[in-house]
Write an enzyme that holds these catalytic residues in place. Structure first.
Site, PDB file in Angstrom:
ATOM      1  CE1 TYR A 284      -5.210   5.695  -1.807  1.00  0.00           C
ATOM      2  CE2 TYR A 284      -6.902   7.088  -2.360  1.00  0.00           C
ATOM      3  CZ  TYR A 284      -6.078   6.484  -1.187  1.00  0.00           C
ATOM      4  OH  TYR A 284      -6.187   6.486  -0.118  1.00  0.00           O
TER       5      TYR A 284
ATOM      6  CE1 TYR B 134      -4.381   1.532   0.627  1.00  0.00           C
ATOM      7  CE2 TYR B 134      -3.024   3.192   1.557  1.00  0.00           C
ATOM      8  CZ  TYR B 134      -4.163   2.868   0.971  1.00  0.00           C
ATOM      9  OH  TYR B 134      -5.405   3.586   0.975  1.00  0.00           O
TER      10      TYR B 134
END
Length: 390
Positions: A344, A294
C-alpha cells in the site's frame, strides 16, 4: 467509442522505480526524502535517462517538495511542477497531469512520484486525529475512527440494496493473496484460505481484518515523456491512452459526507471518471485486458467493477466470486496482490504493476495483456483513472 482527444497516445511511461515495501513504520531511519529520491533515481535509471533530463514533477502524496528534491538529486531546472490533492484518490491522476504538461509543452520529461511513511500517524486511524469541526462532527461522534469504519457503511448499504455478501468480499481478498504469493516484492507471502478469512476478527462490520488494505512505507516513481522520445529509450513505451481526475459533486467528500443519493452512496464514486476515461481513450470496458483497482477495502473493488461497466449495478459481488477476476479470468484484477496483500503506497503500486504487465515482465503475467485500467480512490475527490496500452 472513437473520436479525437489531444492527450490520447501522445505520451508514454518509460521508467518505473520503487523502494521495498516496508511494514508500517519500519522504513526508519530512512526519511521520506530518501525513499522518494531512491524511487526517482531507480525510475530514471530504468528509463535509460539522466537526472538532468528531468524538467517536471507531478506529485501524489506529501512529505516532500520540489525544491528539496531538486537540491537532493541535482536537477538543474524544472519548467513544470504540480500536485494532485486528495487522500487516496489521486495516484492514477498524477500520470494524467504529467501527460497534460508534456502535450501542452510545459515540460519534456516528468517524474510522477508518491510516497508513504507511517512512523508517526497511522493512516488506518487518521480520522481520529482530526480536529473537532462541524464537518467532522458526524463521524467523530459516531466513533468512526478510520476510513475502514466509514467505508463499512457504504459496504453495508450495497449489501442491503443488492444482496452482496461476505462471500463476495472474501473472493476479492483471496484473489489478492493468491496473486501476492507469486510476486517477489509483495508484502504478504502466507497463504490465505477461506477458513482463515471467516475466522478473522471483525474490524468494522462487514469488514473483517482481511477486507482492509495493508499499512506500508515506501515510494514509487514513474517517468513520463513524449511518445516520440519514448521510442528511442530503453524499454517498450507504455502509452497513456487516457488519464483524468475529478468526480461528480454528489460524491463530494465521500466517506466524510454521507449525504449522497442512494445509488451514489453504494458505489465507488468513480462512474463519472469512468465515462470520461473511456471517451478520452476511445474504447470501452470490453477492450480492457487487466484492471488494477484501488483496493483499500474489498467492498470498494466490487463497486468499482460496477462503476467501470464490467457488469451491471449490483452484480459486482457475483462477478468477483465467479472467478472472472483471477489471473486466468476474463478480467484479471490486482495481479500483484494489490493493496490488500501486495503493498500500500497510496495506489502507486497499481501503476507499477500495470506497466510491468504491459511490458510482459510481471510475476503473474497475463498472456496477451495489451490494455490496462488503473484507478485512484475511492476517496475524497478527486478520484482518478488511467488507461495504458502497449
Amino acid at each position: 467509442m472513437s473520436g479525437f482527444h489531444p492527450l490520447r497516445d501522445r505520451t508514454a511511461i518509460v521508467g518505473i522505480g520503487a523502494t521495498p515495501y516496508y511494514r508500517r513504520g519500519q522504513s526508519a531511519p530512512r526519511t521520506m526524502i530518501e525513499l522518494v529520491g531512491a524511487a526517482i533515481i531507480a525510475a530514471i535509471d530504468d528509463a535509460g535517462l539522466r537526472i538532468a533530463d528531468i524538467d517536471g514533477f507531478a506529485f501524489y502524496s506529501g512529505g516532500f517538495d520540489t525544491g528539496l528534491l531538486m537540491e537532493t538529486l541535482g536537477i538543474p531546472e524544472v519548467t513544470f511542477t504540480a500536485s494532485i490533492t486528495g487522500a487516496g484518490g489521486g495516484s492514477a491522476g498524477a500520470v494524467g497531469l504529467a501527460a497534460s504538461a508534456i502535450v501542452s509543452g510545459a515540460a519534456r520529461t516528468v517524474i510522477c512520484v508518491g510516497g508513504l511513511q507511517q512512523i508517526g500517524q497511522r493512516f488506518g486511524a487518521i480520522t481520529a486525529s482530526y480536529a473537532a469541526t462541524p464537518e467532522t462532527a458526524f463521524f467523530a461522534s459516531a466513533g468512526l475512527i478510520g476510513p475502514g469504519h466509514l467505508f463499512a457503511l457504504l459496504a453495508s448499504r450495497h449489501m442491503h440494496l443488492y444482496g452482496t455478501t461476505r462471500e463476495h468480499l472474501a473472493a476479492v481478498a483471496l484473489n489478492a493473496r493468491a496473486n501476492a504469493l507469486a510476486t517477489p516484492h509483495a508484502t504478504m507471502h502466507r497463504p490465505l484460505t477461506r477458513e482463515d478469512y471467516f475466522a478473522a476478527p471483525m474490524i468494522a462490520e462487514p469488514h473483517c481484518l482481511f477486507d482492509f488494505c495493508l499499512e506500508n512505507d515506501g515510494a514509487i516513481a514513474a517517468v513520463v515523456t513524449s511518445a516520440e522520445r519514448a521510442r528511442d529509450l530503453r524499454h517498450r513505451p507504455i502509452h497513456v491512452m487516457a488519464g483524468t481526475h475529478g468526480g461528480a459533486r454528489e460524491w463530494g467528500r465521500s466517506l466524510y459526507w454521507m449525504n449522497m443519493p442512494d445509488e451514489t452512496f453504494a458505489s465507488s464514486g468513480n462512474a463519472a471518471i469512468a465515462r470520461r476515461l473511456y471517451a478520452m481513450a476511445g474504447i470501452g470496458p470490453e477492450d480492457i485486458d487487466i484492471a488494477q483497482f484501488y483496493d483499500h477495502f474489498t467492498s470498494q473493488v466490487i463497486m468499482q467493477i460496477e462503476d467501470y461497466g464490467f457488469c451491471a449495478k449490483g452484480e459486482g459481488g457475483p462477478f468477483a466470486a465467479s472467478g472472472a477476476i483471477a489471473v486466468d479470468g476474463t478480467l484479471p484484477i490486482n495481479t500483484d496482490g494489490g493493496q490488500l496483500s501486495g503493498g500500500y503506497i497510496w495506489g502507486m503500486t497499481h501503476i507499477r504493476e500495470a506497466v510491468e504487465q504491459l511490458r510482459g515482465t510481471a510475476a503473474n503475467q497475463v498472456a496477451g495483456a495489451e490494455v490496462a485500467l488503473v484507478t485512484g480512490g475511492p476517496s475524497t475527490l478527486p478520484v482518478s483513472g488511467l488507461i495504458l496500452r502497449r
